[in-house]
Design an enzyme around this catalytic site. Structure first.
Site, PDB file in Angstrom:
ATOM      1  N   ASP A 107       0.902  -1.145  -0.128  1.00 50.63           N
ATOM      2  CA  ASP A 107      -0.036   0.118  -0.001  1.00 50.63           C
ATOM      3  C   ASP A 107       1.098   1.393   0.010  1.00 50.63           C
ATOM      4  OD1 ASP A 107      -2.384   1.472  -0.004  1.00 50.63           O
ATOM      5  OD2 ASP A 107      -3.305  -0.010   1.649  1.00 50.63           O
TER       6      ASP A 107
ATOM      7  N   ASP B  18     -10.692   2.129  -3.221  1.00 50.99           N
ATOM      8  CA  ASP B  18     -10.918   0.802  -2.707  1.00 50.99           C
ATOM      9  C   ASP B  18     -12.487   0.636  -2.980  1.00 50.99           C
ATOM     10  OD1 ASP B  18      -8.587   1.003  -1.652  1.00 50.99           O
ATOM     11  OD2 ASP B  18      -9.391   1.227   0.514  1.00 50.99           O
TER      12      ASP B  18
END
Ligand SMILES: *[C@@H]1O[C@H](CO)[C@@H](O)[C@H](O)[C@H]1NC(C)=O
Ligand SMILES: *[C@@H]1O[C@H](CO)[C@@H](O)[C@H](O)[C@H]1NC(C)=O
Ligand SMILES: *[C@@H]1O[C@H](CO)[C@@H](O)[C@H](O)[C@H]1NC(C)=O
Length: 411
Positions: A156, A219
């Site tokens: 990430d 997301d």
């Protein structure tokens, strides 16, 4: 057929690609994040908190209930497995209360089931949930994951300046490579860039060169609105789009996890998300409760003919070929052997349905006059068609077909 189509179809790479021999088809598996997030309260929620028990139970289900057989092989522990401090040697460690056996033992358990071990970290100072990040420890952390026999790592980009990503994602990839262990490298880099690695960001070529897959956009959340917004990101990107062209064996765009088996989508919306992800050659990561999943959701996720479209060895990402600005959209993907997969999607929200017509002229890669069509959800042959195929599609739904050449079928 223009020159541009021809070289695209021949698969001439747009850039030097990462060649670690991994992810030659889009990776498939199960991931904690969407459904289980960062739930660390194992006292109140013993069956839905992030701990080794959850991972082992899902691994059991994957191995025993037909998921692995269908191709779902990566078991992925997303954020919140680790502690907020490194150990005395500076290494990352799993939370001792929730992962008392440690990551290496958990990896052994997963491997013992014939599955692959996937997990998560962050290129910056901390993970998105505030746990230890890789910054300042690239070689050491890569070594730790290799020692734990990790097969797949999602990295990430929280707590990192986007301007440093062009340096750090390739550097961490090099550290992974130097461990000698083949590890699928998933980069969240474009999701943090203002133009998602296109245009002014100039990172698309570097992504293909250094990562096996990458998260392009927001997301996914457990809602139809979220699926629609991701589809809207893709709907005007055609075969000449840099991002569509970047996809291929070993390097994939990742629109995030599947919601099939969760709470936000109706059965026909679950079909639609699965159909779109398949046609986009997207990684197929479920994030659901395999211990208790509806039969209808299971049938969607285990549909072998749709999985075959996703896993097609040509590795081309499908894209919108008709009605891309409206509510009656047609998506298509070229397959090995001159076949074509298509999704006819009705986004209308009222009434019963509409006819949608796919014409061969919409397909840039081949213009076939007569073809055979098969309905992939109904798993039924629809017959022979000339020039076009019209299907009735209910509102909020889709139909998915595979078209094959009659001539080839008769040889
Ligand atoms: C490391 O990179 C080289 C050069 O691209 C490649 O041939 C090799 O397979 C990679 N090794 C691993 C373990 O990723
Ligand atoms: C692809 O999209 C670009 C940019 O929107 C457009 O200029 C081009 O005409 C499109 N090509 C095809 C074949 O639709
Ligand atoms: C859809 O097409 C079929 C076959 O051509 C036709 O019978 C039917 O009336 C059409 N339905 C609508 C709503 O247009």
């Amino acid at each position: 057929m223009t020159t541009q189509w021809r070289w695209w179809m021949l698969g001439v790479p747009t850039a030097v690609a990462l060649e670690n021999g991994l992810a030659l088809t889009p990776p498939m598996g199960w991931m904690t994040w969407q459904r289980y997030r960062c739930n660390m309260d194992c006292d109140s929620d013993p069956s839905t908190c992030i701990n080794e028990q959850l991972i082992k139970e899902m691994a059991d289900r994957m191995a025993e209930d037909g998921w692995l057989e269908a191709g779902y092989r990566y078991v992925s522990i997303d954020d919140c497995w680790m502690t907020k401090e490194r150990d005395a040697q500076g290494r990352q460690v799993a939370d001792p209360k929730r992962f008392p056996s440690g990551m290496a033992a958990l990896g052994d358990y997963i491997h013992g089931k014939g599955l692959k071990f996937a997990t998560y970290g962050d290129i910056g100072a901390k993970t998105c949930q505030g746990f230890t990040g890789f910054q300042g420890h690239f070689e050491q952390d890569a070594q730790t994951f290799a020692e734990w026999k990790v097969d797949y790592l999602k990295v990430d980009g929280c707590f990192e300046s986007p301007k440093d990503m062009a340096r750090d994602y390739p550097a961490f990839g090099a550290a992974l490579n130097q461990t000698g262990r083949p590890i699928v490298y998933s980069c969240s880099w474009p999701a943090y860039m203002p133009s998602h690695c296109e245009k002014s960001d100039h990172c698309m070529d570097s992504l293909v060169e250094h990562c096996n897959l990458w998260r392009n956009f927001d997301d996914v959340q457990d809602s139809w609105d979220s699926v629609k917004s991701i589809a809207n990101f893709w709907r005007r990107r055609n075969a000449s789009d840099e991002m569509v062209r970047a996809a291929g064996p070993g390097h994939w765009n990742d629109p995030d996890m599947l919601l099939v088996g969760d709470f936000g989508l109706s059965p026909s919306q679950e079909q639609t998300q699965f159909a779109l992800w398949a046609i986009w050659a997207a990684p197929l990561f479920m994030s659901n409760n395999l211990r208790d999943i509806k039969q209808s959701s299971k049938e969607i996720l285990l549909n072998r003919e749709i999985i075959a479209v996703n896993q097609d060895l040509l590795g081309h990402q499908g894209f919108c070929v008709g009605g891309c600005d409206g509510d009656l959209r047609i998506w298509a993907k070229p397959l090995v052997g001159g076949e074509t997969a298509a999704v006819l999607q009705n986004l209308q929200e009222g009434g019963d349905g509409e006819n949608i017509t796919l014409t061969m002229a919409m397909l840039p890669w081949k213009s076939r006059r007569i073809f055979k069509a098969r309905d992939l959800f109904a798993q039924q042959d629809l017959g022979l068609f000339r020039e076009e195929l019209t299907l009735y599609v209910h509102v909020n739904s889709c139909r998915m077909v595979r078209l094959s050449d009659v001539i080839e079928m008769m040889v």
